[in-house]
Design a protein around this motif. Sequence first.
Motif, PDB file in Angstrom:
ATOM      1  N   LEU A 133      97.905  19.532 -59.121  1.00  0.00           N
ATOM      2  CA  LEU A 133      99.262  19.952 -58.793  1.00  0.00           C
ATOM      3  C   LEU A 133      99.209  20.953 -57.640  1.00  0.00           C
ATOM      4  CD1 LEU A 133     102.317  20.030 -59.414  1.00  0.00           C
ATOM      5  CD2 LEU A 133     101.829  21.832 -61.086  1.00  0.00           C
ATOM      6  N   ARG A 134      99.922  20.620 -56.548  1.00  0.00           N
ATOM      7  CA  ARG A 134     100.013  21.480 -55.357  1.00  0.00           C
ATOM      8  C   ARG A 134      98.630  21.891 -54.831  1.00  0.00           C
ATOM      9  NH1 ARG A 134     103.734  23.556 -58.858  1.00  0.00           N
ATOM     10  NH2 ARG A 134     102.374  25.315 -59.283  1.00  0.00           N
ATOM     11  N   CYS A 135      97.712  20.973 -54.798  1.00  0.00           N
ATOM     12  CA  CYS A 135      96.362  21.263 -54.300  1.00  0.00           C
ATOM     13  C   CYS A 135      96.208  20.787 -52.858  1.00  0.00           C
ATOM     14  CB  CYS A 135      95.308  20.569 -55.167  1.00  0.00           C
ATOM     15  SG  CYS A 135      95.194  21.268 -56.826  1.00  0.00           S
ATOM     16  N   ASN A 136      95.398  21.514 -52.101  1.00  0.00           N
ATOM     17  CA  ASN A 136      95.029  21.083 -50.756  1.00  0.00           C
ATOM     18  C   ASN A 136      93.735  20.291 -50.876  1.00  0.00           C
ATOM     19  OD1 ASN A 136      94.375  20.664 -48.099  1.00  0.00           O
ATOM     20  ND2 ASN A 136      94.266  22.822 -47.551  1.00  0.00           N
ATOM     21  N   LEU A 137      93.845  18.986 -50.702  1.00  0.00           N
ATOM     22  CA  LEU A 137      92.701  18.087 -50.779  1.00  0.00           C
ATOM     23  C   LEU A 137      92.452  17.426 -49.419  1.00  0.00           C
ATOM     24  CD1 LEU A 137      93.840  16.608 -54.182  1.00  0.00           C
ATOM     25  CD2 LEU A 137      91.768  17.945 -53.863  1.00  0.00           C
ATOM     26  N   SER A 138      92.810  18.110 -48.359  1.00  0.00           N
ATOM     27  CA  SER A 138      92.599  17.574 -47.013  1.00  0.00           C
ATOM     28  C   SER A 138      91.112  17.356 -46.773  1.00  0.00           C
ATOM     29  CB  SER A 138      93.140  18.547 -45.952  1.00  0.00           C
ATOM     30  OG  SER A 138      94.521  18.709 -46.102  1.00  0.00           O
ATOM     31  N   ASP A 139      90.817  16.208 -46.182  1.00  0.00           N
ATOM     32  CA  ASP A 139      89.443  15.854 -45.784  1.00  0.00           C
ATOM     33  C   ASP A 139      88.454  15.851 -46.946  1.00  0.00           C
ATOM     34  OD1 ASP A 139      90.122  15.538 -43.019  1.00  0.00           O
ATOM     35  OD2 ASP A 139      90.209  17.724 -42.885  1.00  0.00           O
ATOM     36  N   VAL A 140      88.924  15.702 -48.191  1.00  0.00           N
ATOM     37  CA  VAL A 140      87.992  15.600 -49.318  1.00  0.00           C
ATOM     38  C   VAL A 140      87.346  14.221 -49.320  1.00  0.00           C
ATOM     39  CG1 VAL A 140      89.235  17.231 -50.804  1.00  0.00           C
ATOM     40  CG2 VAL A 140      89.700  14.793 -50.992  1.00  0.00           C
ATOM     41  N   ASN A 141      86.187  14.136 -49.920  1.00  0.00           N
ATOM     42  CA  ASN A 141      85.514  12.858 -50.090  1.00  0.00           C
ATOM     43  C   ASN A 141      85.641  12.448 -51.553  1.00  0.00           C
ATOM     44  OD1 ASN A 141      83.901  10.625 -50.180  1.00  0.00           O
ATOM     45  ND2 ASN A 141      82.073  11.622 -49.374  1.00  0.00           N
ATOM     46  N   LEU A 142      86.520  11.511 -51.810  1.00  0.00           N
ATOM     47  CA  LEU A 142      86.717  10.955 -53.146  1.00  0.00           C
ATOM     48  C   LEU A 142      86.245   9.501 -53.197  1.00  0.00           C
ATOM     49  CD1 LEU A 142      90.286  12.417 -53.776  1.00  0.00           C
ATOM     50  CD2 LEU A 142      88.298  12.879 -55.208  1.00  0.00           C
ATOM     51  N   SER A 143      85.358   9.129 -52.293  1.00  0.00           N
ATOM     52  CA  SER A 143      84.912   7.736 -52.234  1.00  0.00           C
ATOM     53  C   SER A 143      84.172   7.362 -53.511  1.00  0.00           C
ATOM     54  CB  SER A 143      84.028   7.500 -51.007  1.00  0.00           C
ATOM     55  OG  SER A 143      82.864   8.305 -51.054  1.00  0.00           O
ATOM     56  N   ASP A 144      84.440   6.140 -53.957  1.00  0.00           N
ATOM     57  CA  ASP A 144      83.807   5.580 -55.159  1.00  0.00           C
ATOM     58  C   ASP A 144      83.995   6.449 -56.399  1.00  0.00           C
ATOM     59  OD1 ASP A 144      82.775   3.267 -53.785  1.00  0.00           O
ATOM     60  OD2 ASP A 144      81.328   4.617 -52.851  1.00  0.00           O
ATOM     61  N   THR A 145      85.085   7.206 -56.429  1.00  0.00           N
ATOM     62  CA  THR A 145      85.395   8.085 -57.558  1.00  0.00           C
ATOM     63  C   THR A 145      86.293   7.352 -58.553  1.00  0.00           C
ATOM     64  OG1 THR A 145      85.178  10.060 -56.206  1.00  0.00           O
ATOM     65  CG2 THR A 145      86.497  10.283 -58.175  1.00  0.00           C
TER      66      THR A 145
END
Length: 153
Positions: A37-49
Amino acid sequence: MNRNEFKRLIREYAFIEDRDLSGCNMSNLDLTETRFLRCNLSDVNLSDTNLTQAMFESCTLTGANLQGANLAHVMLIKCDLTAANLAKTTMDNGLISECNLTGAALYFSVWSSSIAQECHFEQATFKGANLQGTIIKIAIYVIVICLNYISKR
């Protein structure tokens, strides 16, 4: 926040609120039922998650890499996914509502029985994507654009 700190945070909480996780490597993790909730996830790597039944509300995911992520039953509400990489994602029974996917890459994604409503897909790429059974509700934008065009004539 580094990867180990993030893994510890997930073990302690299933609900993550008002956190700056930008640039964090979360690839290949099991984030089933995690709530952001209301998190900054810019440029995160969530690949294959594994994001099964995860929820993202009012989050920034600009430039995020979700390539190959499992989005089964995911909810993305009022999120900014500008230029996000959603290539090869699978989504079954998901909901994307009021999100900005401008310039997002959805190459070879498979989305089934899902709903995308009131979202912006300008310049998004869908090459090879299979959206069979997915409902994309954008009629409200089409009507507004047409009415603005007619009223200016």
